[in-house]
Design an enzyme around this catalytic site. Sequence first.
Site, PDB file in Angstrom:
ATOM      1  N   PRO A  23       7.170  -1.379 -17.391  1.00 43.71           N
ATOM      2  CA  PRO A  23       6.289  -0.256 -17.046  1.00 43.71           C
ATOM      3  C   PRO A  23       6.857   0.622 -15.943  1.00 43.71           C
ATOM      4  CG  PRO A  23       5.465  -2.299 -16.089  1.00 43.71           C
ATOM      5  CD  PRO A  23       6.734  -2.655 -16.810  1.00 43.71           C
ATOM      6  N   GLY A  59      -3.039   8.478  -5.863  1.00 47.26           N
ATOM      7  CA  GLY A  59      -2.518   8.743  -4.504  1.00 47.26           C
ATOM      8  C   GLY A  59      -1.067   8.349  -4.321  1.00 47.26           C
ATOM      9  N   THR A  85       6.077  -0.521   8.229  1.00 44.74           N
ATOM     10  CA  THR A  85       6.634   0.143   7.051  1.00 44.74           C
ATOM     11  C   THR A  85       6.765   1.652   7.265  1.00 44.74           C
ATOM     12  OG1 THR A  85       5.993   0.763   4.788  1.00 44.74           O
ATOM     13  CG2 THR A  85       4.222   0.080   6.212  1.00 44.74           C
ATOM     14  N   ASP A  86       7.638   2.286   6.490  1.00 44.85           N
ATOM     15  CA  ASP A  86       7.725   3.756   6.539  1.00 44.85           C
ATOM     16  C   ASP A  86       6.519   4.403   5.851  1.00 44.85           C
ATOM     17  OD1 ASP A  86       8.361   3.130   3.910  1.00 44.85           O
ATOM     18  OD2 ASP A  86      10.158   4.385   3.801  1.00 44.85           O
ATOM     19  N   GLU A  87       5.724   3.591   5.131  1.00 51.79           N
ATOM     20  CA  GLU A  87       4.580   4.173   4.410  1.00 51.79           C
ATOM     21  C   GLU A  87       3.512   4.714   5.361  1.00 51.79           C
ATOM     22  OE1 GLU A  87       3.268   2.186   0.859  1.00 51.79           O
ATOM     23  OE2 GLU A  87       5.152   1.089   0.699  1.00 51.79           O
ATOM     24  N   TYR A 128      -3.334   0.157   1.981  1.00 52.09           N
ATOM     25  CA  TYR A 128      -2.274  -0.656   2.596  1.00 52.09           C
ATOM     26  C   TYR A 128      -1.644   0.081   3.776  1.00 52.09           C
ATOM     27  CZ  TYR A 128       2.531  -2.273   3.347  1.00 52.09           C
ATOM     28  OH  TYR A 128       3.706  -2.672   3.926  1.00 52.09           O
ATOM     29  N   LYS A 140       6.244  -7.248  -7.708  1.00 54.93           N
ATOM     30  CA  LYS A 140       6.833  -6.041  -7.117  1.00 54.93           C
ATOM     31  C   LYS A 140       7.838  -5.405  -8.102  1.00 54.93           C
ATOM     32  CE  LYS A 140       4.730  -6.466  -3.079  1.00 54.93           C
ATOM     33  NZ  LYS A 140       4.940  -6.275  -1.692  1.00 54.93           N
ATOM     34  N   LYS A 153      -1.663  -0.697   7.842  1.00 53.30           N
ATOM     35  CA  LYS A 153      -0.448  -0.915   8.633  1.00 53.30           C
ATOM     36  C   LYS A 153      -0.377   0.100   9.783  1.00 53.30           C
ATOM     37  CE  LYS A 153       2.555  -3.412   8.216  1.00 53.30           C
ATOM     38  NZ  LYS A 153       2.784  -4.805   8.698  1.00 53.30           N
ATOM     39  N   ILE A 162      -3.628 -15.704  10.927  1.00 52.03           N
ATOM     40  CA  ILE A 162      -3.570 -14.865  12.142  1.00 52.03           C
ATOM     41  C   ILE A 162      -4.941 -14.326  12.540  1.00 52.03           C
ATOM     42  CG2 ILE A 162      -1.126 -14.209  12.028  1.00 52.03           C
ATOM     43  CD1 ILE A 162      -2.184 -11.433  10.912  1.00 52.03           C
ATOM     44  N   LEU A 200       5.277 -10.501  10.913  1.00 57.23           N
ATOM     45  CA  LEU A 200       5.427  -9.961   9.549  1.00 57.23           C
ATOM     46  C   LEU A 200       4.230 -10.266   8.665  1.00 57.23           C
ATOM     47  CD1 LEU A 200       8.518 -11.264  10.398  1.00 57.23           C
ATOM     48  CD2 LEU A 200       9.073  -9.831   8.438  1.00 57.23           C
ATOM     49  N   ALA A 201       3.338 -11.181   9.098  1.00 57.14           N
ATOM     50  CA  ALA A 201       2.221 -11.573   8.223  1.00 57.14           C
ATOM     51  C   ALA A 201       1.387 -10.349   7.890  1.00 57.14           C
ATOM     52  CB  ALA A 201       1.356 -12.618   8.915  1.00 57.14           C
ATOM     53  N   ALA A 202       1.150 -10.149   6.615  1.00 54.04           N
ATOM     54  CA  ALA A 202       0.363  -8.987   6.182  1.00 54.04           C
ATOM     55  C   ALA A 202       0.022  -9.143   4.708  1.00 54.04           C
ATOM     56  CB  ALA A 202       1.163  -7.700   6.382  1.00 54.04           C
TER      57      ALA A 202
HETATM   58  P1  NAD Z   1       4.831 -10.589   1.597  1.00 53.15           P
HETATM   59  O1  NAD Z   1       3.531 -10.183   0.985  1.00 53.15           O
HETATM   60  O2  NAD Z   1       5.931 -11.045   0.709  1.00 53.15           O
HETATM   61  O3  NAD Z   1       4.578 -11.761   2.664  1.00 53.15           O
HETATM   62  C1  NAD Z   1       3.505 -11.766   3.556  1.00 53.15           C
HETATM   63  C2  NAD Z   1       3.385 -13.158   4.144  1.00 53.15           C
HETATM   64  O4  NAD Z   1       2.302 -13.133   5.083  1.00 53.15           O
HETATM   65  C3  NAD Z   1       3.048 -14.248   3.119  1.00 53.15           C
HETATM   66  O5  NAD Z   1       3.859 -15.370   3.328  1.00 53.15           O
HETATM   67  C4  NAD Z   1       1.589 -14.570   3.390  1.00 53.15           C
HETATM   68  O6  NAD Z   1       1.235 -15.918   3.082  1.00 53.15           O
HETATM   69  C5  NAD Z   1       1.477 -14.288   4.877  1.00 53.15           C
HETATM   70  N1  NAD Z   1       0.114 -13.952   5.293  1.00 53.15           N
HETATM   71  C6  NAD Z   1      -0.749 -13.082   4.706  1.00 53.15           C
HETATM   72  N2  NAD Z   1      -1.917 -13.069   5.353  1.00 53.15           N
HETATM   73  C7  NAD Z   1      -1.804 -13.927   6.393  1.00 53.15           C
HETATM   74  C8  NAD Z   1      -2.676 -14.333   7.439  1.00 53.15           C
HETATM   75  N3  NAD Z   1      -3.923 -13.846   7.530  1.00 53.15           N
HETATM   76  N4  NAD Z   1      -2.230 -15.221   8.348  1.00 53.15           N
HETATM   77  C9  NAD Z   1      -0.979 -15.726   8.274  1.00 53.15           C
HETATM   78  N5  NAD Z   1      -0.112 -15.399   7.280  1.00 53.15           N
HETATM   79  C10 NAD Z   1      -0.521 -14.501   6.354  1.00 53.15           C
HETATM   80  O7  NAD Z   1       5.288  -9.351   2.483  1.00 53.15           O
HETATM   81  P2  NAD Z   1       6.761  -8.834   2.798  1.00 53.15           P
HETATM   82  O8  NAD Z   1       7.193  -7.930   1.712  1.00 53.15           O
HETATM   83  O9  NAD Z   1       7.629  -9.981   3.183  1.00 53.15           O
HETATM   84  O10 NAD Z   1       6.473  -7.927   4.076  1.00 53.15           O
HETATM   85  C11 NAD Z   1       6.472  -8.492   5.397  1.00 53.15           C
HETATM   86  C12 NAD Z   1       6.137  -7.418   6.391  1.00 53.15           C
HETATM   87  O11 NAD Z   1       7.060  -6.345   6.306  1.00 53.15           O
HETATM   88  C13 NAD Z   1       4.752  -6.815   6.163  1.00 53.15           C
HETATM   89  O12 NAD Z   1       4.143  -6.617   7.393  1.00 53.15           O
HETATM   90  C14 NAD Z   1       5.044  -5.478   5.475  1.00 53.15           C
HETATM   91  O13 NAD Z   1       4.053  -4.538   5.789  1.00 53.15           O
HETATM   92  C15 NAD Z   1       6.377  -5.124   6.084  1.00 53.15           C
HETATM   93  N6  NAD Z   1       7.258  -4.294   5.237  1.00 53.15           N
HETATM   94  C16 NAD Z   1       7.512  -4.641   3.946  1.00 53.15           C
HETATM   95  C17 NAD Z   1       8.391  -3.856   3.183  1.00 53.15           C
HETATM   96  C18 NAD Z   1       8.757  -4.239   1.759  1.00 53.15           C
HETATM   97  O14 NAD Z   1       9.458  -3.481   1.105  1.00 53.15           O
HETATM   98  N7  NAD Z   1       8.361  -5.396   1.252  1.00 53.15           N
HETATM   99  C19 NAD Z   1       8.974  -2.730   3.743  1.00 53.15           C
HETATM  100  C20 NAD Z   1       8.686  -2.414   5.079  1.00 53.15           C
HETATM  101  C21 NAD Z   1       7.835  -3.211   5.808  1.00 53.15           C
END
Ligand code: NAD
Length: 359
Positions: free
Chosen positions: A221, A298, A133-135, A166, A205, A170, A59, A80-82
């Site tokens: 842990p 933190g 996220t709620d964070e 993080y 996780k 976000k 992205i 969702l990519a992050a």
């Molecule tokens: P994850 O880390 O499992 O997946 C992230 C995906 O993004 C991976 O497939 C990764 O390859 C892809 N990615 C990373 N960098 C990229 C880039 N530069 N270009 C394209 N793709 C890229 O994350 P997740 O837990 O599935 O979370 C997805 C989204 O939901 C995130 O934005 C996160 O902030 C948000 N979120 C997560 C939670 C949670 O509990 N996991 C809760 C609320 C919100």
Amino acid sequence: MKILITGGAGFIGSALIRYLIAETNHEVINLDKLTYAGNLASVEEAASSPRYCFEKADICNRPELERVFQTHQPDAVMHLAAESHVDRSIDGPSAFIETNIIGTYTLLDVVKSYWQALPLERKEGFRFHHISTDEVYGDLPHPSEHRQGKLPMFTEKTAYKPSSPYSASKASSDHLVTAWARTYGLPTLITNCSNNYGPYHFPEKLIPLVILNAINGKPIPVYGLGDQIRDWLYVKDHARALLTVVESGKAGETYNIGGHNEKTNLDVVETICDLLDTLRPQSTPYREQITFVKDRPGHDRRYAIDASKIEKELGWRPQETFQSGIEKTVRWYLNNQEWVEAIQSGEYRQWVEKQYGEQ
Ligand code: NAD
């Protein structure tokens, strides 16, 4: 709709894609860079559908994004990519700044040009849905410190106060999305969700780590006293909420998504141990493997989501209780060891490198 999903090989993105392909007629373009967290095995059951295709792209890479938009002409984007792991953001924030802030900016800019050039009817129906996220709200008073009145929860009006690299990255991305809506009129939706759990969750996780360490005879842990409170949501309930929002949410709005499941980390760990005592008994109770370790710097004390807006306005409600969802999750990890082993052994990374070249 033709929906472009970024991060569709990750934990939540893959759950969303499996849900969209199984339960709707929407077409899905999965755009993912396949970082350490991305895994195409998680979307295997959707990949054979003619309504699914995969684009390996970053992205942060504007030309790659422009090519994907011109090729596929989506009606909506679900972003969702992050980089998503708080501990990794403390050890190395730069990837978080790069992907979560610069990547979201680059994507927004490409989407803006694409959206502006659409014919009027398609332009009006277009949606950019940012998954957050709620964070971003920081943390809430903990019951141990809160003596009077009802414990507060995060609402859509709670001020942002992120604690970790993080959550700060976000929060920045949420602000960019809001600015693109306000300044350029891009029809955006933002959702802020609590902690997710369920199948295909990356082994580092909390919940998968506990299950896997427990069954492999390793220490389990727990940070600090394990009294930090999270509000857990089963990932399929999140996928259902995201679909509801992209289909019926009002452009420009934010919706909080949560599971009404406030639990301390220790409660979660002990629940998993007790389930394993029944599902995979061993000579000693799994709780004996619990080891308290130095707390994360933190560390937020409590998160809790007030999800009344999405419930009242869009009629979404979680279908799983924590007990039903966690049992499904534990059973899934017990029955899908090969998914975990391919990640932990490096076999899956080797396949990605062979398929797509050096990462
Ligand atoms: P994850 O880390 O499992 O997946 C992230 C995906 O993004 C991976 O497939 C990764 O390859 C892809 N990615 C990373 N960098 C990229 C880039 N530069 N270009 C394209 N793709 C890229 O994350 P997740 O837990 O599935 O979370 C997805 C989204 O939901 C995130 O934005 C996160 O902030 C948000 N979120 C997560 C939670 C949670 O509990 N996991 C809760 C609320 C919100």
